[in-house]
Design a protein around this motif. Sequence first.
Motif, mmCIF file in Angstrom:
data_model
loop_
_atom_site.group_PDB
_atom_site.id
_atom_site.type_symbol
_atom_site.label_atom_id
_atom_site.label_comp_id
_atom_site.label_asym_id
_atom_site.label_seq_id
_atom_site.Cartn_x
_atom_site.Cartn_y
_atom_site.Cartn_z
ATOM 1 N N GLU A 21 65.011 54.573 28.732
ATOM 2 C CA GLU A 21 65.080 53.198 28.249
ATOM 3 C C GLU A 21 64.052 52.983 27.137
ATOM 4 O O GLU A 21 63.050 53.680 27.049
ATOM 5 N N ALA A 22 64.318 51.972 26.304
ATOM 6 C CA ALA A 22 63.391 51.639 25.229
ATOM 7 C C ALA A 22 62.155 50.922 25.765
ATOM 8 O O ALA A 22 61.148 50.818 25.067
ATOM 9 N N GLY A 23 62.224 50.430 26.983
ATOM 10 C CA GLY A 23 61.106 49.732 27.605
ATOM 11 C C GLY A 23 61.511 49.219 28.965
ATOM 12 O O GLY A 23 62.677 49.282 29.358
ATOM 13 N N ILE A 24 60.553 48.669 29.693
ATOM 14 C CA ILE A 24 60.837 48.157 31.026
ATOM 15 C C ILE A 24 61.720 46.922 30.916
ATOM 16 O O ILE A 24 61.622 46.144 29.961
ATOM 17 N N GLY A 25 62.605 46.756 31.873
ATOM 18 C CA GLY A 25 63.504 45.612 31.891
ATOM 19 C C GLY A 25 63.460 44.904 33.230
ATOM 20 O O GLY A 25 62.626 45.208 34.089
ATOM 21 N N VAL A 26 64.370 43.962 33.409
ATOM 22 C CA VAL A 26 64.421 43.175 34.631
ATOM 23 C C VAL A 26 65.873 43.043 35.081
ATOM 24 O O VAL A 26 66.792 43.435 34.366
ATOM 25 N N MET A 27 66.076 42.476 36.263
ATOM 26 C CA MET A 27 67.396 42.163 36.774
ATOM 27 C C MET A 27 67.535 40.652 36.916
ATOM 28 O O MET A 27 66.544 39.951 37.156
ATOM 29 N N ALA A 81 66.870 46.504 23.738
ATOM 30 C CA ALA A 81 67.915 47.231 23.032
ATOM 31 C C ALA A 81 67.348 48.498 22.404
ATOM 32 O O ALA A 81 66.241 48.502 21.856
ATOM 33 N N LYS A 82 68.119 49.578 22.488
ATOM 34 C CA LYS A 82 67.701 50.847 21.901
ATOM 35 C C LYS A 82 68.018 50.844 20.412
ATOM 36 O O LYS A 82 69.177 50.653 20.021
ATOM 37 N N ILE A 83 67.001 51.046 19.597
ATOM 38 C CA ILE A 83 67.161 51.124 18.142
ATOM 39 C C ILE A 83 66.524 52.434 17.688
ATOM 40 O O ILE A 83 65.307 52.596 17.755
ATOM 41 N N VAL A 84 67.368 53.360 17.254
ATOM 42 C CA VAL A 84 66.882 54.687 16.865
ATOM 43 C C VAL A 84 65.945 54.556 15.672
ATOM 44 O O VAL A 84 66.238 53.885 14.676
ATOM 45 N N GLY A 85 64.787 55.211 15.784
ATOM 46 C CA GLY A 85 63.795 55.168 14.730
ATOM 47 C C GLY A 85 62.778 54.066 14.908
ATOM 48 O O GLY A 85 61.727 54.096 14.273
ATOM 49 N N LYS A 86 63.099 53.090 15.805
ATOM 50 C CA LYS A 86 62.155 51.991 16.059
ATOM 51 C C LYS A 86 61.505 52.131 17.413
ATOM 52 O O LYS A 86 60.284 52.219 17.519
ATOM 53 N N ASN A 87 62.315 52.132 18.468
ATOM 54 C CA ASN A 87 61.754 52.315 19.801
ATOM 55 C C ASN A 87 62.325 53.544 20.522
ATOM 56 O O ASN A 87 61.979 53.809 21.663
ATOM 57 N N ILE A 88 63.233 54.257 19.843
ATOM 58 C CA ILE A 88 63.767 55.517 20.364
ATOM 59 C C ILE A 88 63.593 56.578 19.279
ATOM 60 O O ILE A 88 64.018 56.361 18.133
#
Length: 222
Positions: A4-10, A212-219
């Motif tokens: 994941e790009a970071g921790i999330g929640v439900m 959200a996964k954004i390649v080059g930014k957080n992935i």
Amino acid sequence: MSTEAGIGVMGTKLGMMSFFEENGTVVPVTVVGFREGNIVTQVKTASTDGYDAVQVGYRRVRDKKLTKPEMGHLQKSEIIPLRHLQEFRLQSVEGFEAGQKLVFDELFKEGDLVDVSGTTIGKGFQGGIKRHNFKRGLMTHGSKSHRALGSIGAGTTPGRVYKGKKMPGRMGGTKRKIRKLKIVKIDNDLRVVMIKGAVPGKPGNLLRIAPAKIVGKNIPKN
């Protein structure tokens, strides 16, 4: 299992409505509410479990709603009974500990993009027209093929039906992820968040919200 790009929640889907922005633009939004939970129940590391991940629990329930192994797992970290447990696989789990409460407005802010996962509405056994958007046959001029599927392959060669052929079957009730949805409004008083667009499932369903996964930014690109 992807990272994941970071921790999330439900959260819990409450329904959809129209949101009016300051300039008067009408935006369709999904309203997501939060029950008691979003507590870190376990921190997994590469040395103990072979990968780095944070397990999060959501929605408090009575003790008798859980099995003894589930209760034992939560009591080990002195955590209240929680219905749902999900993992967020991260590149680093530093700063997380069991019992830590995750607050939505501390992880996200208005304007952020998120990936929302859920279970789509089940529609039961459906035919090819509804399930795969096939066209129907003629209703006049002597046609006897209206909503039937028709031919599904040759006879002698290959003498079978190829796997994956689009045919009637169960529709819906599957896991789906909608990517890069914008957070329009965070209301701390009502404990709800408004996300632009539609998300899987019907009101009352469980949703998983992650950055959200954004390649080059957080992935990484690799």
